[in-house]
Every structure is written in C-alpha cells, then in structure tokens.
Motif scaffolding. Structure first.
Motif, PDB file in Angstrom:
ATOM      1  N   LYS A 133       2.984  14.292  -8.436  1.00 15.25           N
ATOM      2  CA  LYS A 133       4.053  15.291  -8.579  1.00 15.25           C
ATOM      3  C   LYS A 133       4.320  15.587 -10.051  1.00 15.25           C
ATOM      4  O   LYS A 133       4.480  16.748 -10.453  1.00 15.25           O
ATOM      5  CB  LYS A 133       5.331  14.782  -7.914  1.00 15.25           C
TER       6      LYS A 133
ATOM      7  N   ASN B 196       0.825  -1.201   0.000  1.00 13.18           N
ATOM      8  CA  ASN B 196       0.000   0.000   0.000  1.00 13.18           C
ATOM      9  C   ASN B 196       0.861   1.253   0.000  1.00 13.18           C
ATOM     10  O   ASN B 196       0.560   2.236  -0.688  1.00 13.18           O
ATOM     11  CB  ASN B 196      -0.918  -0.020   1.221  1.00 13.18           C
ATOM     12  N   THR B 197       1.962   1.201   0.786  1.00 13.04           N
ATOM     13  CA  THR B 197       2.882   2.342   0.828  1.00 13.04           C
ATOM     14  C   THR B 197       3.520   2.583  -0.530  1.00 13.04           C
ATOM     15  O   THR B 197       3.624   3.733  -0.995  1.00 13.04           O
ATOM     16  CB  THR B 197       3.984   2.086   1.878  1.00 13.04           C
ATOM     17  N   LYS B 198       3.935   1.486  -1.197  1.00 14.08           N
ATOM     18  CA  LYS B 198       4.532   1.611  -2.519  1.00 14.08           C
ATOM     19  C   LYS B 198       3.538   2.185  -3.508  1.00 14.08           C
ATOM     20  O   LYS B 198       3.866   3.063  -4.326  1.00 14.08           O
ATOM     21  CB  LYS B 198       5.021   0.248  -3.016  1.00 14.08           C
ATOM     22  N   SER B 199       2.282   1.701  -3.406  1.00 13.42           N
ATOM     23  CA  SER B 199       1.240   2.211  -4.293  1.00 13.42           C
ATOM     24  C   SER B 199       1.013   3.708  -4.053  1.00 13.42           C
ATOM     25  O   SER B 199       0.876   4.489  -4.996  1.00 13.42           O
ATOM     26  CB  SER B 199      -0.057   1.440  -4.064  1.00 13.42           C
ATOM     27  N   ASN B 200       1.010   4.081  -2.765  1.00 11.49           N
ATOM     28  CA  ASN B 200       0.829   5.506  -2.437  1.00 11.49           C
ATOM     29  C   ASN B 200       1.996   6.353  -2.934  1.00 11.49           C
ATOM     30  O   ASN B 200       1.798   7.473  -3.430  1.00 11.49           O
ATOM     31  CB  ASN B 200       0.680   5.671  -0.927  1.00 11.49           C
ATOM     32  N   LEU B 201       3.221   5.817  -2.780  1.00 12.63           N
ATOM     33  CA  LEU B 201       4.395   6.547  -3.266  1.00 12.63           C
ATOM     34  C   LEU B 201       4.349   6.704  -4.782  1.00 12.63           C
ATOM     35  O   LEU B 201       4.706   7.768  -5.320  1.00 12.63           O
ATOM     36  CB  LEU B 201       5.674   5.820  -2.844  1.00 12.63           C
ATOM     37  N   ASP B 202       3.911   5.628  -5.464  1.00 14.90           N
ATOM     38  CA  ASP B 202       3.781   5.713  -6.931  1.00 14.90           C
ATOM     39  C   ASP B 202       2.748   6.773  -7.310  1.00 14.90           C
ATOM     40  O   ASP B 202       2.961   7.555  -8.250  1.00 14.90           O
ATOM     41  CB  ASP B 202       3.365   4.355  -7.500  1.00 14.90           C
ATOM     42  N   LYS B 203       1.650   6.798  -6.559  1.00 12.17           N
ATOM     43  CA  LYS B 203       0.623   7.806  -6.834  1.00 12.17           C
ATOM     44  C   LYS B 203       1.148   9.204  -6.560  1.00 12.17           C
ATOM     45  O   LYS B 203       0.850  10.154  -7.297  1.00 12.17           O
ATOM     46  CB  LYS B 203      -0.608   7.529  -5.963  1.00 12.17           C
ATOM     47  N   ILE B 204       1.938   9.325  -5.491  1.00 13.65           N
ATOM     48  CA  ILE B 204       2.524  10.627  -5.158  1.00 13.65           C
ATOM     49  C   ILE B 204       3.443  11.097  -6.276  1.00 13.65           C
ATOM     50  O   ILE B 204       3.414  12.282  -6.669  1.00 13.65           O
ATOM     51  CB  ILE B 204       3.282  10.542  -3.815  1.00 13.65           C
ATOM     52  N   GLU B 205       4.249  10.164  -6.801  1.00 12.04           N
ATOM     53  CA  GLU B 205       5.140  10.520  -7.913  1.00 12.04           C
ATOM     54  C   GLU B 205       4.337  10.918  -9.143  1.00 12.04           C
ATOM     55  O   GLU B 205       4.690  11.865  -9.849  1.00 12.04           O
ATOM     56  CB  GLU B 205       6.067   9.344  -8.241  1.00 12.04           C
TER      57      GLU B 205
END
Length: 236
Positions: free
Chosen positions: A192, A180-189
C-alpha cells in the motif's frame, strides 16, 4: 412425576449389577447331558478377552494349559479343558479342569469353571475341593479386574497423549498461521505504501512530462531556427 421415585431403584439395580462383576458365585452348567456344579464369575469385557486372559492366567499361575474341545483341541471352542493336571490347592489328586466363556451382555462376559477328580466324579458344591476351586476363580476375577483397569488406564493414557499431541499440533498450526497472516499484513501495508509512493511519483512525473513536452517543443524550435540560419549562410 414417577421419575424421582424410580431413580433410587434404578441406581440400586445398577449398583447391585456392578457389584456382581468379578465376584465368584456357585452355579451350575449342563455338561455331558447332566447338571454339574460350577463356579461362575462375570467380567466387564468381551468373551474373547476373558477367554484369552483366563488361559494366560492359568498358564502363568498354575502352569496349566487349556485346550479347546474341538478336533485335536485346536481353535477356540465352547468348552476348554485340561485333563489330569496337578492343582494341589484344590485336590491332592490329578483333576480334569473344565471351563467355558459366554457373553450374557454386549460388554459383559461370564466364565464358568467346573472340575472332576475322575470319570464322572465331578466336584460338588458342598465339598471343600469345590470351595478351593471357587477361591481360585475369585482370584482370577480379582486379577481380571486389575488387568482390565490397567488396560483402561493404558488406553486413557494413549488417548490423552494423542489428544495432547493434537493440541500441540493445532497450537503450532495456529501460531504459524498467525505469523503468516501478520507477515502478509505487513507486506500488504508495504505494498500500500509503495502504491502510494508510486502514485505520488507518477503525479510528479506527469507534471514533469508536461514541462518536458514544452521544453522539447522549445528545443525543437531552436534547432529548426539554427538549421534555417545555417542554410541561409550556405546560400550566400
């Protein structure tokens, strides 16, 4: 300074105490206001556990059912007894079998067993019948030890299974959170990058908006001139 000298003695005391568990020994009990020879054995369990297992073991091994000495033999009383029961391994006569369970320590209980072949004819420690009774109590002690260890193994297996299940649950949760964290980081990128693209496009649109404003002013002026010419033609 004295601790190293005391340690071997403490270990020896603990070892001897452990060795006394489940070992039948000759002793005595006070019954009907008199001292009676009895066989005693200590079990590493609660008094309730020892009492229940002793009753089940006697029923399964000798088909002897003990009763409490309360009203109609109901409930768990201090003394348990079985009147005039056959126990050929002890005596050719019918015997009265008595027993009681006490708790000398928090984790240790003590079973006391004595018997009689008739009214006030209790087995004496010097008799062969008493020796046979002691053998029976020793057999119970061995069975109690085995049962106690089986229950501990069962408990340990259940605890291990529960701990393993908890470990798998935690690992699954951790993997899910990581995903979930990786998915959120991907979404954040992605957000951005989208914001960066939006900012760049906004800057481009700002320049185009200035050009559009100048063009709009030019088109407005052209329209006004055409209108003025048409008005002059209409006046001629």
């Amino acid at each position: 300074m004295k601790l190293p000298l005391l340690l071997p003695a403490l270990l020896l005391t603990a070892t001897l105490a452990q060795a006394q568990l489940y070992e039948a020994r000759t002793s005595s009990v006070n019954f009907d206001k008199r001292s009676r020879d009895a066989v005693k054995v200590e079990v590493e369990a609660s008094a309730d556990w020892t009492r229940d297992f002793w009753q089940r073991w006697l029923k399964d091994t000798y088909n002897i059912k003990l009763k409490g000495d309360g009203v109609f033999g109901v409930g768990k009383r201090d003394n348990m007894m079985a009147k005039q029961v056959p126990m050929s391994s002890v005596s050719g006569q019918l015997i009265d079998l008595y027993s009681t369970v006490t708790a000398p320590a928090d984790t240790v209980s003590e079973l006391s067993v004595w018997a009689a072949t008739g009214p006030d004819t209790f087995l004496a420690a010097s008799s062969g019948e008493f020796t046979s009774l002691r053998t029976i109590v020793q057999s119970f002690g061995t069975a109690a030890r085995q049962r106690a260890y089986r229950e501990r193994i069962e408990t340990a297996e259940k605890e291990l299974a529960a701990t393993t299940k908890e470990k798998e649950k935690l690992e699954k949760s951790r993997a899910s959170l990581a995903s979930n964290t990786k998915s959120n980081l991907d979404k954040i990128e992605q957000l951005k990058q989208q914001n960066s693209d939006n900012k760049r496009k906004s800057a481009d649109d700002s320049v185009k908006l200035l050009d559009n404003a100048r063009l709009l002013e030019l088109r407005q002026a052209q329209l006004e001139r055409q209108r003025a010419r048409l008005l002059n033609l209409d006046r001629q």
